[in-house]
Motif scaffolding. Structure first.
Motif, short mmCIF file in Angstrom:
data_model
loop_
_atom_site.label_atom_id
_atom_site.label_comp_id
_atom_site.label_asym_id
_atom_site.label_seq_id
_atom_site.Cartn_x
_atom_site.Cartn_y
_atom_site.Cartn_z
N LEU A 14 46.03 -27.18 3.37
CA LEU A 14 44.75 -26.54 3.64
C LEU A 14 44.74 -25.79 4.97
O LEU A 14 43.84 -25.02 5.24
N THR A 15 45.75 -26.00 5.78
CA THR A 15 45.84 -25.37 7.10
C THR A 15 44.49 -25.36 7.83
O THR A 15 44.07 -24.37 8.40
N ALA A 16 43.81 -26.48 7.76
CA ALA A 16 42.47 -26.51 8.36
C ALA A 16 42.20 -27.83 9.05
O ALA A 16 41.10 -28.33 9.04
N CYS A 17 43.21 -28.40 9.63
CA CYS A 17 43.00 -29.68 10.32
C CYS A 17 42.30 -29.42 11.65
O CYS A 17 42.36 -28.34 12.20
N GLY A 18 41.67 -30.47 12.15
CA GLY A 18 41.03 -30.35 13.45
C GLY A 18 39.53 -30.18 13.33
O GLY A 18 38.94 -30.44 12.29
N SER A 19 38.93 -29.71 14.42
CA SER A 19 37.47 -29.58 14.47
C SER A 19 37.02 -28.21 13.98
O SER A 19 37.68 -27.21 14.24
N ILE A 20 35.91 -28.22 13.29
CA ILE A 20 35.28 -26.96 12.89
C ILE A 20 33.87 -26.97 13.46
O ILE A 20 33.09 -27.90 13.18
N ARG A 21 33.56 -26.00 14.27
CA ARG A 21 32.21 -25.92 14.81
C ARG A 21 31.38 -25.07 13.87
O ARG A 21 31.84 -24.05 13.37
N PHE A 22 30.17 -25.51 13.63
CA PHE A 22 29.31 -24.75 12.73
C PHE A 22 27.87 -24.84 13.24
O PHE A 22 27.48 -25.81 13.89
N ALA A 23 27.12 -23.81 12.95
CA ALA A 23 25.73 -23.76 13.43
C ALA A 23 24.83 -24.53 12.46
O ALA A 23 24.84 -24.27 11.26
N VAL A 24 24.12 -25.49 13.00
CA VAL A 24 23.14 -26.22 12.18
C VAL A 24 22.04 -25.26 11.78
O VAL A 24 21.54 -24.51 12.62
N PRO A 25 21.67 -25.24 10.51
CA PRO A 25 20.67 -24.26 10.08
C PRO A 25 19.29 -24.56 10.65
O PRO A 25 18.97 -25.71 10.94
N TYR A 26 18.51 -23.55 10.80
CA TYR A 26 17.11 -23.69 11.17
C TYR A 26 16.37 -23.89 9.85
O TYR A 26 16.52 -23.07 8.93
N GLN A 64 39.10 -32.24 8.36
CA GLN A 64 38.26 -31.38 9.20
C GLN A 64 37.12 -32.21 9.78
O GLN A 64 36.40 -32.89 9.04
N THR A 65 36.94 -32.10 11.07
CA THR A 65 35.81 -32.76 11.72
C THR A 65 34.75 -31.70 11.98
O THR A 65 35.04 -30.67 12.60
N LEU A 66 33.55 -31.95 11.50
CA LEU A 66 32.47 -30.97 11.63
C LEU A 66 31.64 -31.27 12.88
O LEU A 66 31.11 -32.38 13.02
N VAL A 67 31.54 -30.30 13.74
CA VAL A 67 30.81 -30.48 15.00
C VAL A 67 29.76 -29.37 15.11
O VAL A 67 30.10 -28.19 15.01
N PRO A 68 28.48 -29.73 15.32
CA PRO A 68 27.46 -28.68 15.46
C PRO A 68 27.68 -27.86 16.73
O PRO A 68 28.07 -28.40 17.76
N SER A 69 27.45 -26.57 16.62
CA SER A 69 27.58 -25.70 17.78
C SER A 69 26.23 -25.47 18.44
O SER A 69 26.15 -24.88 19.52
N ASN A 70 25.17 -25.94 17.79
CA ASN A 70 23.85 -25.79 18.41
C ASN A 70 23.15 -27.14 18.44
O ASN A 70 23.79 -28.17 18.23
N ASP A 71 21.86 -27.14 18.69
CA ASP A 71 21.12 -28.37 18.95
C ASP A 71 20.34 -28.79 17.70
O ASP A 71 19.30 -28.21 17.39
N PRO A 72 20.82 -29.82 16.96
CA PRO A 72 20.12 -30.20 15.73
C PRO A 72 18.68 -30.67 15.97
O PRO A 72 17.78 -30.35 15.18
N ALA A 73 18.46 -31.43 17.05
CA ALA A 73 17.10 -31.92 17.31
C ALA A 73 16.16 -30.75 17.59
O ALA A 73 15.02 -30.71 17.10
N GLY A 74 16.67 -29.77 18.35
CA GLY A 74 15.86 -28.59 18.64
C GLY A 74 15.56 -27.78 17.39
O GLY A 74 14.45 -27.27 17.21
#
Lengths: 197, 214
Positions: A14-26, A64-74
């Motif tokens: 899958l050549t996709a190991c590691g962290s993936i940053r993604f924007a939590v939707p509004y 793949q580890t999914l990490v938010p790039s923005n503020d989910p609580a906000g």
């Protein structure tokens, strides 16, 4: 040894190991019915992030580890303000104060079978989002008049891909919207907003 | 092939008695508890990421059983243990425990252990991929104090996370009894941390004083 070999092989595939940053939707706001009496009520919403690991991973799809790039609580508090406004409330400080406390925010990938059989585009399993919030409503002198914990899930099938971040976004968006709508539609919340004016 | 869950008891184990609180003898409080966890089989841990414990779907057998993963459940009633712990600590602080004055309502939201995935465990076991591996026990509850008229005077979310790292050594058997013991110790520590946060919170004490006197 078998598990590790599988992990390494699939990782290479899958050549996709590691962290993936993604924007939590509004959370998207539809056209909810106006809440009776809301036009006379002023409510403010503030966000608080009480997750165990704020800023950390929200889930992992095998490699793949999914990490938010923005503020989910906000994002959730913003969605709640938008939903309140759409229902006819005036969103501003000075009267009822709602604190949206984010306590859980996670995505789980439940695979159908061993990752050994994974190839891009193949059915993967079910992806589930979990959103847990506590909303506390206080009156202008900061007395609590309402406190409620709500946890919601949203799920969909997923397919093995180089990134499952879009799947995470989709289920998170649905769960976030359900949490907001569920809380505001609660008659006890509406009564509290009225009492706290 | 389905696996029977492992069972561990998770008692409250305080570090000594808390100091007494001025005015507590004139204050009467009661404690009630609600289980707000969304868990299957009262699990407190399993060798899968702990977040799955909140998931509503059954865990698919073939994947997890291949990796020898077993759910772990508590032998005791965890919410009741937390309520009993709070009563005991409050009594030690000098409060009178009884009805008709302030009621402390605990909603237990989370009590479980986040354990790395089977894949991570395998990587660690065979020392193939160097990773930082840790186990995190989490306790979380919403605490409300209501006065004798049932009016809320205080509400706050408390949570404690107790982390042990590293715990996986190359060559260590994955289901050694020592791992269960580690999970148990970690969960007990998280429970103690959370109860300690509650009884040590000055705002919580003020609320008891406000709501717990005639």
């Amino acid at each position: 040894m078998k598990g590790a070999v599988i992990a390494l092989a699939a990782c290479a595939l899958l050549t996709a190991c590691g962290s993936i940053r993604f924007a939590v939707p509004y959370p998207s706001v539809g056209t909810p019915a106006r809440t009776p009496g809301a036009a006379n009520e002023i409510v403010n919403v503030v966000a608080k992030d009480d997750r165990t690991d704020p800023g950390g991973a929200v889930g992992r799809n095998g490699w793949q580890t999914l990490v938010p790039s923005n503020d989910p609580a906000g994002a959730l508090a913003g969605g709640m303000r938008a939903e309140l406004a759409a229902r006819g409330y005036t969103v501003a400080p000075g009267h009822a104060q709602a604190t949206l406390d984010l306590v859980s925010f996670a995505v789980d990938f439940l695979p159908n079978d061993l990752p050994l059989q994974a190839s891009p585009g193949a059915p993967g399993g079910t992806v589930i989002a979990t959103v847990g919030i506590i909303v506390i409503v206080r009156d202008p002198v900061a007395r609590p008049v309402f406190a409620h914990y709500l946890q919601v899930h949203a799920a969909k099938p997923y397919y093995f891909n180089t990134s499952n971040a879009p799947d995470a976004r989709t289920v998170l968006s649905e769960a976030m919207q359900s949490a907001i709508t569920g809380m505001i539609a609660d008659p006890a919340f509406q009564q509290a907003a009225r009492r706290a004016q | 092939m389905s696996q029977e869950p492992a069972v561990i008891d998770v008692p409250f184990e305080p570090h000594g008695l808390p100091p007494s609180v001025a005015g507590a003898a004139a204050t009467t409080v009661s404690v009630s508890v609600t289980d707000l966890r969304n868990l299957r089989y009262d699990w407190v841990a399993s060798a899968i990421p702990g977040r799955l414990l909140d998931a509503p779907l059954p865990i698919h057998s073939s994947f997890y059983e291949t990796y020898h993963e077993t759910p772990i459940k508590a032998a005791n009633d965890v919410p009741r243990t937390i309520a009993d712990a709070l009563r005991g600590q409050l009594a030690a602080q000098g409060y009178r425990i009884g009805p008709d004055h302030a009621d402390i309502r605990i909603g237990v939201i989370r009590f479980h252990e986040d354990i790395p995935s089977a894949q991570t465990m395998n990587n660690c076991f065979y020392n193939l991929i160097p990773e930082t591996v840790s186990v995190v026990a989490i306790a979380a509850a919403l605490v409300e104090v209501v006065d004798a008229s049932d009016r809320p005077v205080f509400v706050k979310y408390y949570h404690a996370a107790h982390k042990v790292t590293p715990w996986c050594s190359p060559g260590q058997p994955i289901w050694a009894p020592s791992l269960l013991s580690l999970y148990r110790t970690n969960l007990i520590a998280a429970m103690r941390d959370m109860v300690g946060q509650i009884i040590g919170d000055s705002h919580f004490q003020e609320a008891l004083a406000k709501g717990g006197r005639p």
